[in-house]
Design a protein around this motif. Structure first.
Motif, PDB file in Angstrom:
ATOM      1  N   LEU A 139       4.774  14.581  13.790  1.00 41.45           N
ATOM      2  CA  LEU A 139       4.682  14.972  15.190  1.00 41.45           C
ATOM      3  C   LEU A 139       3.402  14.459  15.835  1.00 41.45           C
ATOM      4  O   LEU A 139       3.404  14.056  17.010  1.00 41.45           O
ATOM      5  CB  LEU A 139       4.761  16.502  15.313  1.00 41.45           C
ATOM      6  N   ALA A 140       2.312  14.434  15.071  1.00 46.19           N
ATOM      7  CA  ALA A 140       1.053  13.903  15.602  1.00 46.19           C
ATOM      8  C   ALA A 140       1.165  12.418  15.914  1.00 46.19           C
ATOM      9  O   ALA A 140       0.660  11.939  16.939  1.00 46.19           O
ATOM     10  CB  ALA A 140      -0.071  14.154  14.601  1.00 46.19           C
ATOM     11  N   LYS A 141       1.867  11.692  15.054  1.00 46.23           N
ATOM     12  CA  LYS A 141       2.075  10.261  15.304  1.00 46.23           C
ATOM     13  C   LYS A 141       2.929  10.039  16.547  1.00 46.23           C
ATOM     14  O   LYS A 141       2.650   9.154  17.359  1.00 46.23           O
ATOM     15  CB  LYS A 141       2.736   9.619  14.088  1.00 46.23           C
ATOM     16  N   LEU A 142       3.966  10.853  16.688  1.00 47.40           N
ATOM     17  CA  LEU A 142       4.851  10.702  17.843  1.00 47.40           C
ATOM     18  C   LEU A 142       4.151  11.093  19.141  1.00 47.40           C
ATOM     19  O   LEU A 142       4.488  10.583  20.214  1.00 47.40           O
ATOM     20  CB  LEU A 142       6.106  11.557  17.658  1.00 47.40           C
ATOM     21  N   LYS A 143       3.212  12.003  19.049  1.00 41.80           N
ATOM     22  CA  LYS A 143       2.446  12.388  20.228  1.00 41.80           C
ATOM     23  C   LYS A 143       1.603  11.220  20.724  1.00 41.80           C
ATOM     24  O   LYS A 143       1.494  10.973  21.934  1.00 41.80           O
ATOM     25  CB  LYS A 143       1.560  13.587  19.903  1.00 41.80           C
ATOM     26  N   ASN A 144       1.014  10.484  19.786  1.00 43.35           N
ATOM     27  CA  ASN A 144       0.176   9.333  20.142  1.00 43.35           C
ATOM     28  C   ASN A 144       0.990   8.090  20.469  1.00 43.35           C
ATOM     29  O   ASN A 144       0.613   7.297  21.332  1.00 43.35           O
ATOM     30  CB  ASN A 144      -0.795   9.021  19.003  1.00 43.35           C
ATOM     31  N   LYS A 145       2.128   7.939  19.758  1.00 41.14           N
ATOM     32  CA  LYS A 145       2.948   6.742  19.941  1.00 41.14           C
ATOM     33  C   LYS A 145       4.415   7.102  19.736  1.00 41.14           C
ATOM     34  O   LYS A 145       4.906   7.116  18.624  1.00 41.14           O
ATOM     35  CB  LYS A 145       2.538   5.637  18.963  1.00 41.14           C
ATOM     36  N   PRO A 176       3.625  26.304  11.797  1.00 40.93           N
ATOM     37  CA  PRO A 176       3.000  24.981  11.806  1.00 40.93           C
ATOM     38  C   PRO A 176       3.848  23.934  12.507  1.00 40.93           C
ATOM     39  O   PRO A 176       3.322  23.058  13.196  1.00 40.93           O
ATOM     40  CB  PRO A 176       2.847  24.658  10.315  1.00 40.93           C
ATOM     41  N   VAL A 177       5.167  24.013  12.343  1.00 41.29           N
ATOM     42  CA  VAL A 177       6.059  22.986  12.888  1.00 41.29           C
ATOM     43  C   VAL A 177       6.347  23.208  14.370  1.00 41.29           C
ATOM     44  O   VAL A 177       6.284  22.275  15.180  1.00 41.29           O
ATOM     45  CB  VAL A 177       7.383  22.942  12.094  1.00 41.29           C
ATOM     46  N   PHE A 178       6.642  24.434  14.770  1.00 39.65           N
ATOM     47  CA  PHE A 178       7.126  24.699  16.121  1.00 39.65           C
ATOM     48  C   PHE A 178       6.094  25.350  17.042  1.00 39.65           C
ATOM     49  O   PHE A 178       6.271  25.351  18.256  1.00 39.65           O
ATOM     50  CB  PHE A 178       8.359  25.611  16.056  1.00 39.65           C
ATOM     51  N   GLY A 179       5.038  25.930  16.475  1.00 41.99           N
ATOM     52  CA  GLY A 179       4.129  26.748  17.264  1.00 41.99           C
ATOM     53  C   GLY A 179       3.465  26.034  18.420  1.00 41.99           C
ATOM     54  O   GLY A 179       3.340  26.594  19.521  1.00 41.99           O
TER      55      GLY A 179
END
Length: 506
Positions: free
Chosen positions: A294-300, A404-407
């Motif tokens: 999710l962090a990667k998708l947030k950036n790219k 951790p996943v949805f919060g």
């Protein structure tokens, strides 16, 4: 922490939700489809309405048009369907001050007329879903009920073709835009007003008692109806019910916790069942793998086979939608995560991000239609919560800590009604229905969207001898008609009036 309305859009759909004898009176409407039934008015018209809405109104059924832009566009449903428009007061407290048009659709009974029970009204959840568009899509699931009922649905006020709320020229632009474009409607689109529309429909359809099947948010509508009109309750099914004792912020916390539990269960199954499990062979590491993704998708954001890209919000929405399917969603979820983790493309996840997670159907929730605007408008018309800054901060921290996943994404929902321009009705709905006929409450023990504890509370709040809970030991959001035991119990109740004595095992 500040959140713009644009940033809120990615998560609102996720947290939206995102069912005695019925009247035997025949249809009292004039039908454009050659209806030759003996016309017979119900004995109990809605109280307090001018005659223009009751004895002076007849539903003129005719061929259904293609869905409007507010309904999401598309094709007309075909010759088996009839549509009508019902006049209702804009404000039931002041019925002489303006009207709205309520869009309705029906499929007439397919079995012998002599065995017809009446009309069965259906609401598929939301809020914000068009019943006029939804019923033709979902009708195969209700075919056995359609042998003895006219199947009827409608666009709730604020939705689709019923006094549609608009909050921007092309997309949802926030509370100020809602007030600018739909200010006259916003105070009158709440669930209690729609429940009164239900009772007017019941009367105009010729039914002494209401027969109703509500799913998810539709259970809130059904519960509020039972509270307002306990004497008119016939056979009501409330499937995958909301918890009527919680306000919408409390509901979000319970819901995000349930989705995390559902993900953890998926991760354990994935590690044990699949050699190439995308979340790894150690379930304890699954959260970290997905959080990193999710962090990667947030950036790219990842490319897809269409114009849309898969970002963090749409990925979380897709994962939740797969989990809403229960065990049948686990393998497709594993495949979708593998695609984006191994190949860097998000086609499978983006497709699931914009379809209903539950088994009720797969109609896209975006783009198109006014579902986003109406969802927010109805939620904020119902809720009187307007949290201040410090309360928002506390709520956000609780949501983030719960999953951790949805919060992180769920936390954005805390701002939903923060700056809404009108007061809401109350913190939680009153569904107490003393004196009503038994109401069947159906719930999966592993439902992440409307957790099982909410079903227990719904049955209790309806009242002793009124709420009858059918416990289904299964995963996913909704059980009818896919769980055979639940389907038999629901059909027996709606067709014969018999409430189940036991639950449904694994």
């Amino acid at each position: 922490m500040r959140m713009t309305w644009a940033g809120l859009l990615a998560i609102v759909v996720l947290v939206a939700g995102c069912d005695a004898v019925g009247g035997a009176g025949s249809d009292s409407s004039a039908s454009g489809g050659g209806d030759r039934r003996v016309e017979r008015k119900a004995a109990n018209p809605p109280p307090g309405l001018p005659a223009a809405f009751t004895t002076g109104q007849r539903l003129a059924w005719s061929t259904c048009p293609a869905p409007s832009a507010a309904q999401g566009d598309g094709r007309a449903p075909g010759k088996a369907w009839e549509c009508a428009t019902m006049k209702a007061p804009l404000d039931y407290r002041r019925p002489g001050r303006g009207t709205i048009d309520v869009a309705m659709i029906r499929k007439r009974v397919t079995g012998p007329e002599r065995k017809r029970i009446g009309s069965l009204l259906l609401n598929f959840g939301g809020p914000g879903q068009s019943g006029v568009v939804g019923l033709p899509e979902y009708v195969p699931q209700y075919a056995p009920l359609g042998e003895r009922y006219d199947l009827v649905s409608f666009d709730p006020r604020g939705v689709g073709a019923t006094a549609p709320v608009t909050c921007g020229e092309k997309r949802f632009e926030g509370g100020d835009a809602c007030q600018k474009h739909s200010g006259r409607l916003l105070p009158h689109v709440g669930t209690s007003q729609t429940a009164r529309d239900l009772d007017l429909m019941r009367y105009l359809l010729g039914d002494e008692k209401l027969s109703y099947f509500g799913v998810s948010y539709g259970t809130k509508l059904g519960g509020v109806y039972a509270h307002l009109f306990p004497e008119n309750v016939g056979r009501l099914v409330l499937e995958a019910p909301i918890d009527p004792t919680l306000n919408h912020l409390q509901k979000d916390l319970v819901q995000v916790t349930a989705f995390q539990l559902a993900f953890d269960q998926f991760a354990r199954h994935c590690a044990n069942a699949y050699d190439d499990c995308p979340t790894g062979t150690d379930p304890s590491q699954a959260n970290r793998r997905v959080v990193d993704l999710l962090a990667k998708l947030k950036n790219k954001p990842a490319p897809t086979n269409g114009d849309r890209k898969l970002d963090e919000g749409s990925a979380v929405q897709a994962i939740a939608n797969y989990l809403d399917l229960g065990e049948e969603g686990w393998w497709p979820l594993a495949q979708s995560l593998t695609e984006v983790m191994d190949r860097g493309t998000g086609s499978k996840l983006i497709e699931k991000a914009y379809s209903h997670g539950s088994r009720r159907g797969s109609r896209a929730t975006a783009p198109g239609g006014n579902g986003m605007s109406s969802l927010v408008a109805i939620t904020c018309a119902d809720s009187n919560l307007r949290p201040g800054f410090f309360e928002l901060e506390r709520t956000i921290k609780r949501l983030q800590a719960a999953s951790p996943v949805f919060g992180e994404q769920w936390a954005k929902s805390a701002y939903l009604c923060h700056a809404w321009p009108f007061k809401g009705e109350r913190a939680d709905p009153d569904v107490s229905a003393d004196g009503a006929s038994p109401i069947l409450v159906v719930a999966n023990t592993g439902d992440p969207t409307t957790p099982y504890t909410g079903a227990q509370r719904m049955a209790a709040e309806l009242g002793e001898g009124v709420g009858v809970l059918l416990t289904v030991h299964a995963e996913g959001h909704g059980s009818y008609p896919h769980n055979r035991c639940a389907a038999r119990a629901v059909r027996k109740y709606l067709l014969d009036g018999t409430t189940p004595a036991t639950g449904c095992g694994p």
